[in-house]
Design a protein around this motif. Structure first.
Motif, PDB file in Angstrom:
ATOM      1  N   VAL A   1       0.842  -1.193   0.000  1.00 34.16           N
ATOM      2  CA  VAL A   1       0.000   0.000   0.000  1.00 34.16           C
ATOM      3  C   VAL A   1       0.885   1.255   0.000  1.00 34.16           C
ATOM      4  CG1 VAL A   1      -1.951   1.136   1.140  1.00 34.16           C
ATOM      5  CG2 VAL A   1      -1.614  -1.333   1.412  1.00 34.16           C
ATOM      6  N   ALA A   2       0.567   2.172  -0.911  1.00 32.63           N
ATOM      7  CA  ALA A   2       1.361   3.397  -1.023  1.00 32.63           C
ATOM      8  C   ALA A   2       0.420   4.588  -1.184  1.00 32.63           C
ATOM      9  CB  ALA A   2       2.286   3.281  -2.234  1.00 32.63           C
ATOM     10  N   PRO A   3       0.910   5.833  -0.992  1.00 27.18           N
ATOM     11  CA  PRO A   3       0.046   7.005  -1.196  1.00 27.18           C
ATOM     12  C   PRO A   3      -0.498   7.020  -2.619  1.00 27.18           C
ATOM     13  CG  PRO A   3       2.081   7.643  -0.116  1.00 27.18           C
ATOM     14  CD  PRO A   3       2.239   6.212  -0.515  1.00 27.18           C
ATOM     15  N   ILE A   4      -1.782   7.357  -2.760  1.00 25.79           N
ATOM     16  CA  ILE A   4      -2.439   7.294  -4.060  1.00 25.79           C
ATOM     17  C   ILE A   4      -1.766   8.228  -5.068  1.00 25.79           C
ATOM     18  CG2 ILE A   4      -4.229   8.966  -3.382  1.00 25.79           C
ATOM     19  CD1 ILE A   4      -6.125   7.189  -5.181  1.00 25.79           C
ATOM     20  N   SER A   5      -1.296   9.378  -4.577  1.00 26.99           N
ATOM     21  CA  SER A   5      -0.672  10.346  -5.489  1.00 26.99           C
ATOM     22  C   SER A   5       0.590   9.763  -6.113  1.00 26.99           C
ATOM     23  CB  SER A   5      -0.373  11.640  -4.724  1.00 26.99           C
ATOM     24  OG  SER A   5       0.237  11.313  -3.480  1.00 26.99           O
ATOM     25  N   ALA A   6       1.371   9.057  -5.262  1.00 26.81           N
ATOM     26  CA  ALA A   6       2.608   8.458  -5.757  1.00 26.81           C
ATOM     27  C   ALA A   6       2.327   7.323  -6.725  1.00 26.81           C
ATOM     28  CB  ALA A   6       3.434   7.944  -4.574  1.00 26.81           C
ATOM     29  N   VAL A   7       1.340   6.495  -6.391  1.00 31.69           N
ATOM     30  CA  VAL A   7       1.021   5.354  -7.246  1.00 31.69           C
ATOM     31  C   VAL A   7       0.539   5.830  -8.620  1.00 31.69           C
ATOM     32  CG1 VAL A   7      -0.481   3.337  -7.530  1.00 31.69           C
ATOM     33  CG2 VAL A   7       0.532   3.832  -5.310  1.00 31.69           C
ATOM     34  N   ARG A   8      -0.272   6.892  -8.615  1.00 31.04           N
ATOM     35  CA  ARG A   8      -0.779   7.407  -9.892  1.00 31.04           C
ATOM     36  C   ARG A   8       0.380   7.962 -10.729  1.00 31.04           C
ATOM     37  NH1 ARG A   8      -6.303  10.665  -9.531  1.00 31.04           N
ATOM     38  NH2 ARG A   8      -7.166   9.096 -10.904  1.00 31.04           N
ATOM     39  N   GLN A   9       1.258   8.623 -10.051  1.00 30.53           N
ATOM     40  CA  GLN A   9       2.407   9.200 -10.751  1.00 30.53           C
ATOM     41  C   GLN A   9       3.279   8.124 -11.393  1.00 30.53           C
ATOM     42  OE1 GLN A   9       5.400  11.412  -8.405  1.00 30.53           O
ATOM     43  NE2 GLN A   9       3.956  13.150  -8.635  1.00 30.53           N
ATOM     44  N   VAL A  10       3.554   7.092 -10.623  1.00 33.18           N
ATOM     45  CA  VAL A  10       4.534   6.100 -11.061  1.00 33.18           C
ATOM     46  C   VAL A  10       3.911   4.967 -11.878  1.00 33.18           C
ATOM     47  CG1 VAL A  10       6.277   4.445 -10.264  1.00 33.18           C
ATOM     48  CG2 VAL A  10       6.002   6.642  -9.106  1.00 33.18           C
ATOM     49  N   LEU A  11       2.761   4.474 -11.391  1.00 31.12           N
ATOM     50  CA  LEU A  11       2.259   3.223 -11.953  1.00 31.12           C
ATOM     51  C   LEU A  11       0.929   3.332 -12.694  1.00 31.12           C
ATOM     52  CD1 LEU A  11       2.959   0.927  -8.897  1.00 31.12           C
ATOM     53  CD2 LEU A  11       3.975   0.615 -11.144  1.00 31.12           C
ATOM     54  N   ALA A  12      -0.093   3.840 -11.999  1.00 26.43           N
ATOM     55  CA  ALA A  12      -1.451   3.672 -12.491  1.00 26.43           C
ATOM     56  C   ALA A  12      -1.883   4.753 -13.470  1.00 26.43           C
ATOM     57  CB  ALA A  12      -2.415   3.626 -11.304  1.00 26.43           C
TER      58      ALA A  12
END
Lengths: 239, 390
Positions: free
Chosen positions: B198-209
């Motif tokens: 689980v990671a911060p949503i902002s970071a995940v969107r930036q990097v992955l999703a």
């Protein structure tokens, strides 16, 4: 000789109805006094087995009365009949009818158990009875480990063990060879010699000749009733 | 003749026919054990499902988009749900993006199917606290810091024998710092709940999703009793923002209900199979009992000729039948209890007491009925008829 052990009057037994009606017994009357040794003879179909079953309280007559030791059997309840079979009658069957997979002594003890006797006393009497028929050393054997003659002697021991007023034997030698027949008849002779009342049925003349009284049945009627000198007594003395 | 004497007769009767007695006992044993064990397996799987769902938290609702692409759930919609005016009973709202990702640490690779991007409120709402380290903060989320909280399975795979907190893993070409390890969660069944990160949503969107629509929105109600109210409240908001039918709200208690129903059907099915095995066992008992009637009837004839009263005969044979049934039933229960200690096809069986009573009752009754009835009939016959019975 006092009260007869067995007193039947005008006994009839009818099987089936209408066209298929068979009168197995057609008005049989007879008395047996204490201590008598009676042989009932007759060809197959003469009604002798039917008579025996009624005398043994295993079956009921269609009409007629049966007094066993002075008691009218027809008036007895189921429980009283069980008591009569247990106390008054010792029955020996043609087919031995020992309980399978049960030791000889346990078979002999059975009537005493139903009479409510304690185990130790029961065992003592059963062994005594087995000794009387010469099988004390086979007490722990099961029926299938015994010869036919031995099985029948166990059956006789079982019939004797309650000291019944009457010993009934339905073709006791019918399934036995001549040697075994002698064994069993010798036991019966001996029992009669000490005062037991015995009624046996047979179709063999040499068996009938051992008795003191011979009754012949034909088509459900008594055709002859005669006293005779029993042939077996001398043999007993020799044993 | 007293009772102990009759009891001794019955025991001798059982002992005299060892093979027949054993077959009867075996028939009852199998019938009873099968019923208890099969019902226990059904019950065990139902309980496993229930505990899994309860672990998710029963006071949450999940909003999911039914249409793909445009018109899906956005961050804006998620934020709009956290509205004290229209939806006062909402405790927290956590937008979720979920994607698969490969984590690498010093050459070790581990693929996980659900790499979750969300806000810190998610941990409380989904009942998934950390065992070690700490969760990321709202500040981490706002700054899109690359931090991650990993599940137990991931920790074991990537950091065998090493404390993962503070180490850096590579996800999708970016470095994420591990801030915590999630507490182990029970996951009896299909998917490993601990195989997650689980990671911060902002970071995940930036990097992955990427910045597409959200996977779902997790809404936490103030209490389990408020779940239905909250569902009505957020539906009002969502209906205003989205076309009707474009979203679906799943409620944990509904999910629990559905799953329990499914498990119930499963139990009923197993129960039916068990009932059939009980029936077959019963027929086996009946068969053995009836086959021996001829022999026993003759024996009853002999006993009656020797002067046995009907009551004594009946008692003896009823005791025999009772003993065989009870011994068979008892051994069956014992076999089932021992069997339930092992997991069967991945399910830990949980014995249902009523199934024990039912199985025991039915087989004992069958044994008594088919053991006792022929004996009762024979005891009523005249001795000569019983002796001649073929």
């Amino acid at each position: 000789m006092g009260r007869p052990v067995l007193d039947v009057r005008e006994l009839t037994k009818v099987y089936g109805e209408g066209d298929t009606e068979i009168r197995a017994l057609d008005g049989v009357s007879l008395q047996v006094e204490p201590g008598e040794y009676v042989a009932v003879m007759g060809s197959s179909g003469s009604g002798k087995s039917t008579l025996m079953n009624i005398l043994g309280c295993l079956d009921v007559p269609t009409t007629g009365t049966y007094l066993l030791d002075g008691v009218d059997v027809g008036s007895l309840s189921d429980a009283q009949l069980a008591l009569a079979r247990n106390r008054l009658i010792g029955f020996v069957f043609q087919a031995f009818n020992l309980i399978p997979r049960t030791s000889a002594v346990a078979n002999v003890e059975l009537p005493l158990a139903y009479a409510g006797m304690k185990a130790a006393e029961r065992r003592r009497r059963a062994m005594f009875s087995l000794d009387l028929v010469g099988l004390a050393d086979r007490a722990e054997h099961e029926p299938n480990q015994l010869s036919g003659g031995q099985q029948q002697r166990v059956a006789v021991a079982r019939a004797l063990v309650t000291e019944p007023a009457l010993l009934l034997a339905d073709e006791p030698t019918g399934n036995l060879d001549s040697h075994a027949t002698d064994e069993v008849l010798a036991v019966l002779d001996e029992l009669n010699a000490v005062g037991r009342t015995i009624v046996l049925i047979t179709h063999e003349d040499e068996v009938g000749a051992r008795a003191g009284r011979l009754i012949r049945l034909f088509d459900g009627r008594v055709t002859s009733d005669s006293r005779q000198e029993p042939s077996g007594r001398h043999a007993v003395v020799g044993v | 003749m007293n009772f102990t004497e009759i009891l001794r007769f019955a025991l001798r009767g059982i002992g005299a026919n060892k093979l027949r007695s054993m077959l009867t006992v075996l028939g009852i044993l199998i019938g009873v054990a099968a019923v208890i064990l099969l019902v226990a397996v059904g019950n065990g799987s139902a309980q496993a499902i229930a505990s899994r769902i309860e672990a998710l938290g029963t006071n949450t609702l999940t909003v999911m988009s039914t249409s793909r692409g445009s018109g899906g759930l956005t961050m804006r919609i998620a934020e709009s749900l956290d509205d004290g005016e229209i939806a006062p009973d909402v405790r927290s709202v956590s937008p979720v993006v979920s994607t698969s990702a490969t984590l690498t640490y010093e050459g070790a690779e581990h693929e996980i199917s659900s790499f979750v991007g969300t806000t810190p409120s998610w941990f409380a709402a989904s009942n998934f606290p950390v065992a070690d380290g700490a969760v990321f903060t709202a500040d981490d989320e706002a700054q899109a810091r690359r931090v991650v909280v990993i599940g137990q399975t991931v920790a074991e795979e990537l950091f065998p024998g090493v404390d993962p907190v503070g180490r850096q893993v590579t996800v999708g070409g970016a470095l994420f710092t591990v801030t915590g390890v999630l507490k182990e969660k029970s996951s009896a069944g299909f998917q490993d709940a601990n195989d997650t990160a689980v990671a911060p949503i902002s970071a995940v969107r930036q990097v992955l999703a990427g910045y597409g629509s959200l996977s779902s929105v997790l809404v936490e109600a103030a209490s389990p009793a408020m779940v239905d109210t909250v569902q009505a409240e957020i539906s009002t908001i969502l209906d205003h923002r989205l076309e009707s039918g474009a979203y679906r709200v799943q409620n944990a208690s509904q999910l629990l209900e559905t799953q329990t129903e499914t498990a119930g059907t499963f139990t009923t099915l197993l129960g039916a199979v068990a009932a059939i095995s009980l029936l077959v066992g019963g027929i086996g008992i009946t068969n053995i009992m009836l086959v021996t009637v001829t022999e026993r009837t003759r024996e009853i004839g002999i006993r009656k000729a020797l002067g046995a009263p009907r009551r004594v005969i009946l008692t003896q044979f009823l005791i025999e039948a009772t003993l065989l049934s009870v011994i068979g039933g008892g051994l069956g229960v014992a076999a089932a209890v021992i069997g339930s200690r092992f997991s069967i096809v991945g399910v830990q069986p949980v014995i249902v007491p009523s199934s024990v009573a039912l199985a025991l009752g039915v087989s004992v009754l069958i044994g008594l009925f088919f053991g006792g009835l022929p004996a009762a009939r024979a005891a009523r016959l005249r001795p000569i008829d019983a002796l001649r019975y073929e």
